[in-house]
Design a protein around this motif. Structure first.
Motif, mmCIF file in Angstrom:
data_model
loop_
_atom_site.group_PDB
_atom_site.id
_atom_site.type_symbol
_atom_site.label_atom_id
_atom_site.label_comp_id
_atom_site.label_asym_id
_atom_site.label_seq_id
_atom_site.Cartn_x
_atom_site.Cartn_y
_atom_site.Cartn_z
ATOM 1 N N MET A 148 81.494 45.209 17.194
ATOM 2 C CA MET A 148 82.851 44.845 17.589
ATOM 3 C C MET A 148 83.645 44.086 16.536
ATOM 4 O O MET A 148 84.759 43.635 16.813
ATOM 5 C CB MET A 148 82.787 44.010 18.868
ATOM 6 N N SER A 149 83.119 43.959 15.339
ATOM 7 C CA SER A 149 83.861 43.240 14.300
ATOM 8 C C SER A 149 83.564 43.839 12.928
ATOM 9 O O SER A 149 82.607 44.613 12.765
ATOM 10 C CB SER A 149 83.509 41.749 14.307
ATOM 11 N N GLU A 150 84.396 43.526 11.959
ATOM 12 C CA GLU A 150 84.209 44.056 10.615
ATOM 13 C C GLU A 150 83.007 43.396 9.934
ATOM 14 O O GLU A 150 82.557 42.320 10.334
ATOM 15 C CB GLU A 150 85.462 43.824 9.777
ATOM 16 N N GLY A 151 82.494 44.066 8.923
ATOM 17 C CA GLY A 151 81.414 43.496 8.127
ATOM 18 C C GLY A 151 80.021 43.747 8.656
ATOM 19 O O GLY A 151 79.047 43.239 8.093
ATOM 20 N N ALA A 211 101.134 49.000 0.069
ATOM 21 C CA ALA A 211 101.485 47.724 -0.540
ATOM 22 C C ALA A 211 100.248 46.844 -0.704
ATOM 23 O O ALA A 211 100.243 45.916 -1.507
ATOM 24 C CB ALA A 211 102.533 47.023 0.317
ATOM 25 N N ALA A 212 99.192 47.125 0.057
ATOM 26 C CA ALA A 212 97.971 46.324 -0.007
ATOM 27 C C ALA A 212 96.783 47.148 0.477
ATOM 28 O O ALA A 212 96.946 48.246 1.000
ATOM 29 C CB ALA A 212 98.131 45.065 0.855
ATOM 30 N N ASP A 213 95.590 46.610 0.265
ATOM 31 C CA ASP A 213 94.376 47.241 0.776
ATOM 32 C C ASP A 213 93.957 46.529 2.061
ATOM 33 O O ASP A 213 94.077 45.302 2.176
ATOM 34 C CB ASP A 213 93.247 47.147 -0.256
ATOM 35 N N TYR A 214 93.452 47.320 3.003
ATOM 36 C CA TYR A 214 93.035 46.749 4.293
ATOM 37 C C TYR A 214 91.618 47.205 4.610
ATOM 38 O O TYR A 214 91.248 48.353 4.324
ATOM 39 C CB TYR A 214 93.984 47.196 5.411
ATOM 40 N N ASN A 215 90.860 46.344 5.219
ATOM 41 C CA ASN A 215 89.518 46.708 5.646
ATOM 42 C C ASN A 215 89.584 47.362 7.023
ATOM 43 O O ASN A 215 90.258 46.870 7.934
ATOM 44 C CB ASN A 215 88.605 45.478 5.716
ATOM 45 N N ALA A 216 88.913 48.486 7.164
ATOM 46 C CA ALA A 216 88.870 49.194 8.454
ATOM 47 C C ALA A 216 87.425 49.277 8.922
ATOM 48 O O ALA A 216 86.503 49.453 8.108
ATOM 49 C CB ALA A 216 89.463 50.593 8.312
ATOM 50 N N PHE A 217 87.224 49.163 10.219
ATOM 51 C CA PHE A 217 85.862 49.247 10.749
ATOM 52 C C PHE A 217 85.861 49.988 12.082
ATOM 53 O O PHE A 217 86.905 50.133 12.742
ATOM 54 C CB PHE A 217 85.257 47.843 10.920
ATOM 55 N N LEU A 218 84.693 50.471 12.455
ATOM 56 C CA LEU A 218 84.528 51.157 13.730
ATOM 57 C C LEU A 218 84.148 50.139 14.792
ATOM 58 O O LEU A 218 83.120 49.464 14.683
ATOM 59 C CB LEU A 218 83.437 52.224 13.611
ATOM 60 N N ASP A 264 82.073 49.923 7.104
ATOM 61 C CA ASP A 264 83.496 49.650 6.885
ATOM 62 C C ASP A 264 84.033 50.507 5.733
ATOM 63 O O ASP A 264 83.269 51.046 4.924
ATOM 64 C CB ASP A 264 83.720 48.173 6.542
ATOM 65 N N THR A 265 85.359 50.604 5.650
ATOM 66 C CA THR A 265 85.992 51.293 4.520
ATOM 67 C C THR A 265 87.292 50.593 4.179
ATOM 68 O O THR A 265 87.819 49.806 4.985
ATOM 69 C CB THR A 265 86.248 52.784 4.834
#
Length: 235
Positions: A45-48, A26-33, A52-53
């Protein structure tokens, strides 16, 4: 029968397309390690920060963290090691999603993972979908928990790059797939049964037998007639 076969294949194709449609997000989400070592030298410890993907539904994705982002620090083991899908906790749940770790590469070298021990879901109840690989403060860091340490964290010492490839899958789609294959597989069986000339074979066998018997009888009669003539001449 051929029409029925075509209809079966068409129905199976329609079902496959419906499954594909359901898998769309339904939407796009940002994922990070999310990763930090035991000394907090790598604090990713945070996105960006790096690697990221974008997650857009069920599928396979890769996230990473690199040394450059950590300003050349040396990592020592894994204190916190997770994949976070920001805002995905409502769409992806433990009821409609199966999460697996396909591979972990530490500077290109594979690190074994026991998927039966990973924990996933909206673990912190903050709206994010998390795949917990190792967390000293969570279930995978609790010595008394059955999910303790899915990896050998002492072997997780990246000098340059750490990469995680993971898959989000719909458990219901996996259960439906064999039914589609079965529908397609059964179609040729109907055509084969319909084309088998069982009646013709049954009719041919007695006819051949009858012709053979008639020929034998004619032969016997011919021999008898010849014998009768010979007897008459001898008199």
């Amino acid at each position: 029968m051929k029409f029925r076969r075509i209809a079966s294949v068409a129905a199976a194709s329609a079902m496959a397309l419906s499954v594909m449609a359901v898998s769309a997000s339904a939407a796009d989400y940002n994922a990070f390690l999310m990763y930090t070592d035991n000394d907090w030298a790598w604090s990713h410890m945070s996105e960006g920060i790096s690697g990221d993907t974008t997650v857009s539904g069920y599928g396979t994705y890769t996230v990473s963290a690199d040394c450059e982002a950590m300003q050349g620090a040396n990592a020592n083991g894994a204190l916190v090691f997770c994949v976070d899908i920001v805002g995905g906790g409502a769409e992806f749940t433990v009821d409609n999603t199966v999460a697996t770790i396909d591979s972990i590469l530490v500077d290109g070298v594979s690190l074994d993972v026991d998927n039966s021990k990973i924990v996933y879901g909206d673990i912190e109840e903050n709206g994010n979908f998390r795949i917990e690989i190792k967390n000293a403060y969570g279930q995978t860091g609790d010595l008394t928990d059955e999910h303790y340490c899915p990896i050998d964290s002492d072997k997780c010492n990246p000098a340059n790059l750490i990469e995680v490839t993971f898959t989000l899958a719909d458990p219901n789609a996996a259960a439906e797939a064999p039914a589609e294959d079965e529908a397609v597989a059964e179609a040729p069986a109907e055509e084969t049964v319909a084309e088998t000339p069982a009646a013709d074979t049954a009719a041919t066998t007695p006819a051949a037998t009858g012709n053979t018997s008639a020929a034998a009888l004619a032969g016997v009669m011919a021999v008898a007639a010849a014998a009768a003539i010979a007897v008459k001449k001898s008199k």
